[in-house]
Design a protein around this motif. Structure first.
Motif, PDB file in Angstrom:
ATOM      1  N   TRP A 392       2.495  68.327 -21.972  1.00  0.00           N
ATOM      2  CA  TRP A 392       2.516  66.879 -21.672  1.00  0.00           C
ATOM      3  C   TRP A 392       3.777  66.506 -20.819  1.00  0.00           C
ATOM      4  O   TRP A 392       3.744  65.606 -20.076  1.00  0.00           O
ATOM      5  N   ASN A 393       4.695  67.325 -20.873  1.00  0.00           N
ATOM      6  CA  ASN A 393       5.830  66.950 -20.247  1.00  0.00           C
ATOM      7  C   ASN A 393       6.177  68.045 -18.988  1.00  0.00           C
ATOM      8  O   ASN A 393       7.287  68.103 -18.587  1.00  0.00           O
ATOM      9  N   TRP A 394       5.046  68.645 -18.514  1.00  0.00           N
ATOM     10  CA  TRP A 394       5.052  69.664 -17.758  1.00  0.00           C
ATOM     11  C   TRP A 394       5.692  69.361 -16.394  1.00  0.00           C
ATOM     12  O   TRP A 394       5.404  67.922 -15.906  1.00  0.00           O
ATOM     13  N   ASP A 395       6.276  70.055 -15.597  1.00  0.00           N
ATOM     14  CA  ASP A 395       6.461  69.871 -13.886  1.00  0.00           C
ATOM     15  C   ASP A 395       6.434  71.236 -13.407  1.00  0.00           C
ATOM     16  O   ASP A 395       6.337  72.200 -14.021  1.00  0.00           O
ATOM     17  N   GLU A 396       6.659  71.161 -12.195  1.00  0.00           N
ATOM     18  CA  GLU A 396       6.632  72.296 -11.426  1.00  0.00           C
ATOM     19  C   GLU A 396       7.395  73.435 -11.725  1.00  0.00           C
ATOM     20  O   GLU A 396       7.017  74.572 -11.198  1.00  0.00           O
ATOM     21  N   GLN A 397       8.616  73.107 -12.410  1.00  0.00           N
ATOM     22  CA  GLN A 397       9.544  74.354 -12.675  1.00  0.00           C
ATOM     23  C   GLN A 397       9.137  74.871 -14.225  1.00  0.00           C
ATOM     24  O   GLN A 397       9.842  75.775 -14.681  1.00  0.00           O
ATOM     25  N   TRP A 398       8.129  74.487 -14.851  1.00  0.00           N
ATOM     26  CA  TRP A 398       7.697  74.981 -16.183  1.00  0.00           C
ATOM     27  C   TRP A 398       6.894  76.334 -15.920  1.00  0.00           C
ATOM     28  O   TRP A 398       6.223  76.381 -14.610  1.00  0.00           O
ATOM     29  N   LYS A 399       6.467  77.125 -16.684  1.00  0.00           N
ATOM     30  CA  LYS A 399       5.825  78.292 -16.940  1.00  0.00           C
ATOM     31  C   LYS A 399       5.082  78.132 -18.059  1.00  0.00           C
ATOM     32  O   LYS A 399       5.449  78.058 -19.207  1.00  0.00           O
ATOM     33  N   VAL A 400       3.487  78.343 -17.813  1.00  0.00           N
ATOM     34  CA  VAL A 400       2.806  78.383 -19.135  1.00  0.00           C
ATOM     35  C   VAL A 400       2.047  79.702 -19.044  1.00  0.00           C
ATOM     36  O   VAL A 400       1.051  80.066 -18.120  1.00  0.00           O
ATOM     37  N   GLU A 401       2.353  80.629 -20.044  1.00  0.00           N
ATOM     38  CA  GLU A 401       1.653  81.957 -20.060  1.00  0.00           C
ATOM     39  C   GLU A 401       0.964  82.169 -21.527  1.00  0.00           C
ATOM     40  O   GLU A 401       1.124  81.455 -22.230  1.00  0.00           O
ATOM     41  N   TRP A 402       0.291  83.394 -21.247  1.00  0.00           N
ATOM     42  CA  TRP A 402      -0.607  83.366 -22.649  1.00  0.00           C
ATOM     43  C   TRP A 402      -0.698  85.010 -22.934  1.00  0.00           C
ATOM     44  O   TRP A 402      -0.531  86.004 -22.099  1.00  0.00           O
ATOM     45  N   TYR A 403      -0.924  85.114 -23.895  1.00  0.00           N
ATOM     46  CA  TYR A 403      -0.864  86.585 -24.745  1.00  0.00           C
ATOM     47  C   TYR A 403      -2.135  86.772 -25.505  1.00  0.00           C
ATOM     48  O   TYR A 403      -2.631  85.990 -26.359  1.00  0.00           O
ATOM     49  N   GLU A 404      -2.965  87.834 -25.345  1.00  0.00           N
ATOM     50  CA  GLU A 404      -4.133  88.473 -26.205  1.00  0.00           C
ATOM     51  C   GLU A 404      -3.718  89.657 -26.719  1.00  0.00           C
ATOM     52  O   GLU A 404      -3.415  90.519 -26.160  1.00  0.00           O
ATOM     53  N   ASN A 405      -3.729  89.569 -28.050  1.00  0.00           N
ATOM     54  CA  ASN A 405      -3.372  90.687 -29.049  1.00  0.00           C
ATOM     55  C   ASN A 405      -1.959  91.174 -28.573  1.00  0.00           C
ATOM     56  O   ASN A 405      -1.965  92.540 -28.595  1.00  0.00           O
ATOM     57  N   GLY A 406      -1.069  90.302 -28.409  1.00  0.00           N
ATOM     58  CA  GLY A 406       0.058  90.679 -27.914  1.00  0.00           C
ATOM     59  C   GLY A 406       0.365  91.276 -26.485  1.00  0.00           C
ATOM     60  O   GLY A 406       1.642  91.634 -26.278  1.00  0.00           O
ATOM     61  N   LYS A 407      -0.436  91.079 -25.850  1.00  0.00           N
ATOM     62  CA  LYS A 407      -0.537  91.709 -24.428  1.00  0.00           C
ATOM     63  C   LYS A 407      -0.433  90.203 -23.545  1.00  0.00           C
ATOM     64  O   LYS A 407      -0.983  89.653 -23.568  1.00  0.00           O
ATOM     65  N   CYS A 408       0.909  90.568 -22.617  1.00  0.00           N
ATOM     66  CA  CYS A 408       0.889  89.295 -21.695  1.00  0.00           C
ATOM     67  C   CYS A 408      -0.106  89.188 -20.755  1.00  0.00           C
ATOM     68  O   CYS A 408      -0.333  90.248 -19.974  1.00  0.00           O
ATOM     69  N   MET A 409      -0.848  88.258 -20.506  1.00  0.00           N
ATOM     70  CA  MET A 409      -2.107  88.371 -19.607  1.00  0.00           C
ATOM     71  C   MET A 409      -1.494  87.403 -18.320  1.00  0.00           C
ATOM     72  O   MET A 409      -2.653  87.151 -17.513  1.00  0.00           O
ATOM     73  N   GLY A 410      -0.424  87.131 -18.020  1.00  0.00           N
ATOM     74  CA  GLY A 410      -0.031  86.031 -17.203  1.00  0.00           C
ATOM     75  C   GLY A 410       0.119  84.811 -17.272  1.00  0.00           C
ATOM     76  O   GLY A 410      -0.087  84.221 -18.430  1.00  0.00           O
ATOM     77  N   GLU A 411      -0.081  84.084 -16.271  1.00  0.00           N
ATOM     78  CA  GLU A 411       0.254  82.424 -16.361  1.00  0.00           C
ATOM     79  C   GLU A 411      -1.489  81.893 -16.566  1.00  0.00           C
ATOM     80  O   GLU A 411      -2.161  82.406 -15.836  1.00  0.00           O
TER      81      GLU A 411
END
Length: 474
Positions: A392-411
């Motif tokens: 909710w407080n996001w702006d263009e300088q934030w980064k949102v990434e995700w991991y699947e079973n411990g592996k970084c899958m990117g933004e």
């Protein structure tokens, strides 16, 4: 002879009246003191003119027929006297008063480092709403109690009540529990409706809270509070607009502010929800002449605080100007503790150090590090195969990434859509009571499609200041 005497008498009366009219009207004058000594170089205004106090703290403002208050722009290092949450930085102009004197106190805390809490849209219309506000304030009190050494104050972006001026005293009494100064802006639901013009729409607000535009200083930060709710008296309508009187005053007010100081502007209606201003706009939800305030702020590092929309949204106009549209204290109109974009009821926390500022959004009832909510696969009707994160407080300088079973899958991919929980809550019409309450689409949503729907999923969010927030999605 009789007619001649009558003529001479009329001439005499006219001459006397002209003489009286020619007499200059007395200045509005007084003295600003602290501990019995006059304070020099303090800005004093009547809402039209701004002057500095002299070496003895004395000032004189030219008489202005439309001026209703004389008030002080509190300098850094000092505080106005106050009655609990009401700062007394102003005095009402009255013909019987000869001198308008102000007594300031030295700030016992270092205001070069201070905390500003920004809230909006309490929108209390009945006693049960005040009960909800009291519950919300318990969270604020807990936060404040952990910051006892800090200089803290509250900015309220308006819609204090919901077309119910009789609730003002209850709102004030509830706010007093924090024992902090509140600086309040007029909201469209704080106006007096049914009056003949804009100039009459804010009179009740003034009776409780004083001038509708004013300023004060803390350290190397200058705070301006404005009214941009322009009442047009047609079916209780208004637009977002800053009148020329206010713009001229801002220009004079800023002439006393060094360019290396931060400037914060508080008002109710947002200036714009997009970087590019909408064309030919007479808008109730944005400020039609927003470019005028942008021009006045040019050259300063400036932030604009607004409310009104009942959702959270940040707009970075450029590297020196940003707007923070703050979600509603009342959540979904006191029917749910989240807003219609999924943002929890809460407030902004702005920590100022010199001319630098950092911030977070504080969700009421949650720890300060609760900065987003993740949803598992199947939560979103529009994106049933995806995990969802509402940041909710996001702006263009934030980064949102995700991991699947411990592996970084990117933004994760940002998209416009409905918060899953807000959509469910708003569909419960019995709970919502009002048919017009609907979920709104927001652009601070993110999605990603797991390869394995049963995998361990983690969302990692990094804000513009390098703070990292993590959440496991189950």
């Amino acid at each position: 002879m009789k007619h001649l005497l009558k003529y001479l008498f009329v001439c005499f009366v006219c001459a006397v009246n002209m003489s009286v009219m020619a007499q200059p009207v007395a200045d509005v004058k007084g003295q600003v003191k602290c501990q019995g000594k006059g304070l020099s170089n303090v800005v004093v205004t009547n809402g039209f003119d701004c002057v500095l106090t002299d070496a003895e703290g004395r000032y004189a403002l030219p008489y202005h027929r439309d001026a209703r208050f004389v008030y002080v722009t509190t300098p850094a290092g000092y505080l106005p006297q106050r009655e609990k949450s009401l700062p007394h930085y102003y005095k009402r102009i009255e013909s019987s008063v000869g001198s308008y004197d102000f007594t300031l106190t030295k700030n016992p805390k270092n205001d070069n480092k201070h905390i500003c809490l920004v809230q909006s849209d309490v929108q209390a219309a009945k006693a049960s709403d005040i009960e909800g506000y009291v519950k919300y304030l318990k969270d604020v009190r807990q936060f404040v109690d952990k910051q006892k050494s800090s200089d803290i104050f509250v900015l309220d972006c308006g819609d204090i009540v919901g077309n119910a001026p009789a609730i003002f005293p209850s709102y004030i009494q509830s706010s007093d529990v924090l024992d902090l100064p509140f600086y309040r802006a007029v909201g469209n639901h704080d106006m007096e409706y049914g009056v003949r013009s804009y100039e009459h729409s804010y009179k009740t607000f003034e009776e409780y809270f004083g001038p509708i535009y004013y300023s004060f200083n803390r350290g190397k930060a200058h705070y301006i509070v404005l009214n941009n709710c322009f009442y047009i008296n047609r079916h209780y309508r208004y637009i977002g607009y800053i009148d020329e009187r206010t713009l001229q005053w801002i220009e004079k007010d800023l002439s006393f502010v060094p360019k290396d100081h931060l400037v914060f502007v508080t008002m109710h209606i947002p200036t714009s929800s997009t970087k590019e201003l909408k064309f030919n706009a007479l808008l109730p939800d944005e400020t039609s002449n927003a470019s005028s305030i942008y021009d006045l702020l040019a050259g300063y590092d400036a932030h604009i605080f607004t409310g009104h929309t009942h959702y959270n949204w940040n707009v970075v106009f450029n590297d020196k100007l940003m707007e923070h549209n703050t979600a509603a204290v009342c959540g979904t109109f006191w029917k749910a503790e989240i807003c219609t974009d999924g943002t929890p009821s809460g407030y902004g926390v702005y920590e100022v150090n010199g001319n630098q500022v950092t911030w977070k959004y504080k969700s009421a009832g949650y720890p300060l590090d609760y900065q987003f909510k993740g949803y598992p696969v199947g939560s979103s009707e529009e994106n049933p195969q995806d995990i969802i994160a509402n940041v909710w407080n996001w702006d263009e300088q934030w980064k949102v990434e995700w991991y699947e079973n411990g592996k970084c899958m990117g933004e994760m991919q940002r998209f416009e859509g409905y918060d899953p929980e807000a959509k469910i809550i708003c569909s419960d019409k019995e709970r919502m009571v009002y048919d017009w309450i609907m979920p709104i689409k927001t652009e601070h949503l993110f999605k990603a499609t797991p390869q394995d729907k049963n995998a361990a999923i983690e969302v990692v969010v990094t804000d513009r200041f390098g703070n990292v927030y993590k959440q496991n999605i189950k």
